[in-house]
Design a protein around this motif. Structure first.
Motif, mmCIF file in Angstrom:
data_model
loop_
_atom_site.group_PDB
_atom_site.id
_atom_site.type_symbol
_atom_site.label_atom_id
_atom_site.label_comp_id
_atom_site.label_asym_id
_atom_site.label_seq_id
_atom_site.Cartn_x
_atom_site.Cartn_y
_atom_site.Cartn_z
ATOM 1 N N ASN A 158 0.838 -1.211 0.000
ATOM 2 C CA ASN A 158 0.000 0.000 0.000
ATOM 3 C C ASN A 158 0.870 1.256 0.000
ATOM 4 N N ASP A 191 -6.500 0.148 -8.198
ATOM 5 C CA ASP A 191 -7.605 -0.812 -8.260
ATOM 6 C C ASP A 191 -7.923 -1.376 -6.881
ATOM 7 N N ILE A 192 -6.877 -1.727 -6.137
ATOM 8 C CA ILE A 192 -7.089 -2.269 -4.788
ATOM 9 C C ILE A 192 -7.819 -1.254 -3.919
ATOM 10 N N ARG A 193 -7.367 -0.026 -3.941
ATOM 11 C CA ARG A 193 -7.989 1.015 -3.101
ATOM 12 C C ARG A 193 -9.420 1.303 -3.518
ATOM 13 N N GLY A 225 -11.420 -0.962 -4.631
ATOM 14 C CA GLY A 225 -12.204 -2.181 -4.496
ATOM 15 C C GLY A 225 -12.473 -2.883 -5.811
ATOM 16 N N LYS A 226 -11.568 -2.715 -6.773
ATOM 17 C CA LYS A 226 -11.762 -3.305 -8.102
ATOM 18 C C LYS A 226 -10.801 -4.465 -8.330
ATOM 19 N N ARG A 227 -11.157 -5.286 -9.290
ATOM 20 C CA ARG A 227 -10.294 -6.396 -9.696
ATOM 21 C C ARG A 227 -9.010 -5.851 -10.315
ATOM 22 N N THR A 228 -7.889 -6.490 -10.017
ATOM 23 C CA THR A 228 -6.616 -6.066 -10.578
ATOM 24 C C THR A 228 -6.284 -6.883 -11.830
ATOM 25 N N LYS A 263 -3.925 -11.746 -5.293
ATOM 26 C CA LYS A 263 -5.272 -12.291 -5.491
ATOM 27 C C LYS A 263 -5.972 -12.563 -4.168
ATOM 28 N N PRO A 300 -8.570 -8.284 -0.487
ATOM 29 C CA PRO A 300 -10.035 -8.279 -0.413
ATOM 30 C C PRO A 300 -10.766 -8.164 -1.742
ATOM 31 N N THR A 301 -10.209 -7.431 -2.737
ATOM 32 C CA THR A 301 -10.949 -7.247 -3.989
ATOM 33 C C THR A 301 -11.087 -8.532 -4.772
ATOM 34 N N HIS A 302 -10.234 -9.503 -4.511
ATOM 35 C CA HIS A 302 -10.278 -10.768 -5.248
ATOM 36 C C HIS A 302 -11.018 -11.833 -4.449
#
Length: 312
Positions: free
Chosen positions: A209, A269-271, A273-276, A307, A310-312
């Motif tokens: 992060n 993307d992580i921040r 809440g999206k898929r990377t 992966k 949390p977003t994954h």
């Protein structure tokens, strides 16, 4: 296709650059346009660029958001890697065998899938260092002037006619300053080298992060880097674009320094809440190495850890 910051930058550049009636019509095809939940007919945003005189500060733009596009002459695909092929398949007959496809995706993997699905189309890849940020839902900032390298991915794109047509679409005439474009006959080298840079930086920014510049001094990176750079060297050697571990280190550390305050797309993307795109970065590297019976320990580890976020 793809209304992220980079897609909006290119749309604004082409729309404002080709201001005459004889220029190409620029519109968006967003994957959400094919959802029953989407009833939008326009995409509007403001954009500021201190680098492009033909885009005044806080220019307000509205583009038609195509629901059922007619025949497409040239399509810039600026979606995430995992959205590229599904989005293209939804366009159906709007894509003819003469449609030029320009792929801006991170990583590798999606390009091969698209080449297989559209074997007759002239397909190009673009590798860019332009900086574009979305600072709010409808506000784009051109944050850094860079270079966009573009070149053919298949035989259909290698002809002089295809290259000339592409450059005519991407280079508005009579502009003092434009997005810098460089045509390369072998764009694969740029794609593989960018993959290596992304493999070395992006997953660590997501796991730690932190901005790019803080990765190098972190304990996690220091412990994993000696093995990772050897894996990445084996990757490039096998792909016929060889670099030694030391050469890769110089390349990666230079990018870390030059982009020290940047937040990688993976961390963004992580921040959000999206898929990377980890599957097409370290995931692709791990699969490629394994297919050639080479060690992929650190790439596999990084892919699995991202992966697991949390977003994954």
């Amino acid at each position: 296709m793809g209304a992220g910051a980079m897609g909006c930058l290119w749309a604004a550049h082409l729309h404002c650059g080709f201001s005459g009636a004889s220029g190409p019509h620029v519109s968006f095809i967003d994957k959400r346009a094919y959802s029953n939940l989407s009833m939008r007919k326009e995409l509007s945003f403001s954009i500021s660029s201190p680098f492009l005189a033909h885009i005044p500060e806080n220019t307000q733009l509205s583009f038609r958001l195509e629901q059922t596009p007619q025949t497409i002459d040239c399509l810039l695909v600026c979606t995430k890697s995992f959205d590229a092929l599904p989005g293209l398949k939804k366009l159906g007959e709007a894509i003819t065998d003469k449609t030029l496809l320009v792929l801006f995706q991170n990583g590798l993997g999606s390009q091969y899938d698209i080449l297989e699905a559209f074997p007759d189309n002239p397909i190009f890849a673009a590798v860019t260092t332009e900086g574009a940020n979305r600072v709010s839902s409808n506000q784009i900032v051109h944050a850094g002037s860079g270079l966009t390298r573009v070149g053919p991915l298949n035989k259909a794109a290698e002809s002089n006619d295809a290259a000339r047509a592409l450059l005519n679409y991407l280079q508005p005439p009579a502009l003092d300053k434009t997005l810098t474009l460089q045509y390369e006959k072998d764009i694969w080298q740029a794609l593989w080298h960018k993959l290596v840079i992304n493999c070395a930086i992006n997953p660590y920014t997501a796991l730690l992060n932190c901005p790019n510049g803080q990765v190098r001094t972190s304990r996690r990176f220091i412990e994993g880097w000696p093995i990772l750079k050897l894996e990445l060297s084996e990757l490039l050697n096998t792909a016929s674009y060889p670099l030694s571990g030391d050469e890769i280190e110089t390349l990666v550390f230079d990018v870390m320094q030059k982009t020290s305050t940047n937040i990688s797309s993976m961390l963004q993307d992580i921040r959000a809440g999206k898929r990377t795109e980890i599957d097409d970065i370290n995931g692709f590297a791990a699969r490629f190495l394994a297919q050639h019976t080479l060690s992929s320990e650190v790439n596999s580890y990084l892919a699995s850890k991202v992966k697991a976020l949390p977003t994954h």
